[in-house]
Design a protein around this motif. Sequence first.
Motif, mmCIF file in Angstrom:
data_model
loop_
_atom_site.group_PDB
_atom_site.id
_atom_site.type_symbol
_atom_site.label_atom_id
_atom_site.label_comp_id
_atom_site.label_asym_id
_atom_site.label_seq_id
_atom_site.Cartn_x
_atom_site.Cartn_y
_atom_site.Cartn_z
ATOM 1 N N GLU A 125 1.170 -1.193 0.075
ATOM 2 C CA GLU A 125 -0.033 0.372 0.191
ATOM 3 C C GLU A 125 1.144 0.812 0.452
ATOM 4 N N LYS A 169 6.953 3.485 -2.070
ATOM 5 C CA LYS A 169 6.649 4.296 -2.445
ATOM 6 C C LYS A 169 7.985 5.285 -2.466
ATOM 7 N N HIS A 221 5.544 -0.745 -6.580
ATOM 8 C CA HIS A 221 4.529 0.011 -6.477
ATOM 9 C C HIS A 221 4.702 1.842 -5.917
ATOM 10 N N TRP A 278 5.764 8.845 -8.971
ATOM 11 C CA TRP A 278 4.670 9.838 -8.453
ATOM 12 C C TRP A 278 4.793 11.471 -8.519
ATOM 13 N N GLN A 337 4.033 11.859 -2.110
ATOM 14 C CA GLN A 337 4.379 10.954 -1.033
ATOM 15 C C GLN A 337 5.998 10.552 -1.650
ATOM 16 N N ASN A 351 -0.163 3.782 -13.870
ATOM 17 C CA ASN A 351 -1.600 3.500 -13.518
ATOM 18 C C ASN A 351 -2.368 4.662 -12.959
ATOM 19 N N GLN A 353 -6.994 2.105 -11.725
ATOM 20 C CA GLN A 353 -6.981 2.010 -10.681
ATOM 21 C C GLN A 353 -8.118 1.791 -10.018
ATOM 22 N N HIS A 383 -10.739 2.971 -7.920
ATOM 23 C CA HIS A 383 -11.377 3.421 -6.978
ATOM 24 C C HIS A 383 -13.156 4.074 -7.253
ATOM 25 N N GLU A 429 -6.333 -0.473 -7.773
ATOM 26 C CA GLU A 429 -7.295 -0.258 -6.588
ATOM 27 C C GLU A 429 -8.372 -0.413 -6.310
ATOM 28 N N ILE A 448 -5.982 12.647 -3.833
ATOM 29 C CA ILE A 448 -5.153 11.943 -2.532
ATOM 30 C C ILE A 448 -4.948 13.650 -1.541
ATOM 31 N N TRP A 493 -7.817 -2.996 -2.882
ATOM 32 C CA TRP A 493 -7.296 -1.960 -2.381
ATOM 33 C C TRP A 493 -7.168 -1.702 -0.740
ATOM 34 N N TRP A 534 -8.202 3.123 3.002
ATOM 35 C CA TRP A 534 -7.391 4.784 3.122
ATOM 36 C C TRP A 534 -9.348 5.245 3.269
HETATM 37 C C1 GLA Z 1 -3.545 6.315 -4.894
HETATM 38 C C2 GLA Z 1 -2.280 5.478 -5.090
HETATM 39 C C3 GLA Z 1 -2.731 4.658 -3.804
HETATM 40 C C4 GLA Z 1 -2.947 5.331 -2.584
HETATM 41 C C5 GLA Z 1 -4.138 5.587 -3.224
HETATM 42 C C6 GLA Z 1 -4.955 5.796 -1.671
HETATM 43 O O1 GLA Z 1 -4.838 5.787 -6.076
HETATM 44 O O2 GLA Z 1 -1.903 5.027 -6.165
HETATM 45 O O3 GLA Z 1 -0.813 4.405 -4.042
HETATM 46 O O4 GLA Z 1 -2.006 6.248 -2.181
HETATM 47 O O5 GLA Z 1 -4.500 6.305 -3.951
HETATM 48 O O6 GLA Z 1 -4.371 4.834 -1.145
#
Ligand code: GLA
Length: 375
Positions: free
Chosen positions: A71, A75, A108, A112, A115, A202, A235, A237, A266, A283, A332, A340
């Motif tokens: 997760e 990073k 992963h 990016w 982070q 991604n 992803q 989400h 994810e 995020i 995820w 998250w």
């Molecule tokens: C993005 C990132 C992930 C993670 C999510 C939230 O999708 O790719 O690594 O940080 O946000 O957890």
Amino acid sequence: MKTTFVKYLLKTGMALMVIVSFACSKTEPSLKDAFKDHFLIGAAINTEQIMGTDSLAHLVLIKHFNALTGENAMKWERIHPLPGNYYFTLSDSLVSFAQRNGMFVTGHTLLWHHQTPKWVFEDTAGKPLTRDSLLAVLKDHIFTVVGRYKGKVQSWDVVNEALEENGSLRKTKWLEIIGNDYIEKAFEYAKEADPDAELYYNDYNIETAPKRDSALKLISTLKAKGIKIDGVGIQGHYHLDFPVLADIDSAIRAFGNLGVKVMFTELDINILPKPENFTGANISDNYELRPEMNPYANGLPDSASKQLADRYADMFNIFIKYPDIISRITFWGIHDGQSWLNNWPIRGRTNYPLLFDRNYKPKQAFYSVINTVKK
Ligand code: GLA
């Protein structure tokens, strides 16, 4: 007499509980087995799950999953927090757990805008790096991280979230300092570091135009230039009502037509109320917590559990149509408690986005997913 009887009852009761839970877990179907003819089933795992301090995690992982993503473990801010200082304890544990259990690992992520520490983009005096110096930092990072896991980590999310909602290249330090070709460079370095690893782009919301068209263009441009790119990670989400199923379905075909693998990397479904006009997965979004935005703090009612189960079934009914295009579906997180989505985009809510509850018990959604292949 009485106490002996109570003791007897307790003993047999406990034995019964052990037998029941053993029998249940024996008969409980396995996700990865159910989809073995379709795609890998992955989970993103956190520190406690990697290190095994969350003791149930390894049992559930071994039974249900054959792919892993850290997760946060890989990073930039975790693995390379300071110049020249790499921390591999967590990622090493993840990789060796995966190796011991024959699991596919996705690193992963290599590049990016979130982070990633500030120092990456600055010299020691705090001035912005030049293009060449930033490329050198990126190359060192990719060579060190990918090089360490050569032959052990089978795939990398090379670039994460390079596109804005309107489809333009996201305005990041990477773009500002290096220029448009920073994406190509990252893919080239990754290929040099491990020519056998699969390399992915991604992103979120690439099922819908205009971002989808830009993602398609990005991938076809890289391919036309002869740059190795093996797949696209959507992803996933999601919400109960977004994106519409037809967009998910046609995105799989559109990316598949470019000759790259498609993965849902994810996956989770946010069932809590959305702040107005909110759809993405950025995020840094953060909205105020109001009671009406946290309706299931004391548990999930049957009606909501069914809505989640139905949405998952609808999505998996699409996924299983494309075993030749989709190579992996990664959730995820394993269970609701670690998601998250309990803290994003509003902190402190109780969310239920995954297939396992807070005690690692399969939910109604778990069975509705399995049933898509059992019909
Ligand atoms: C993005 C990132 C992930 C993670 C999510 C939230 O999708 O790719 O690594 O940080 O946000 O957890």
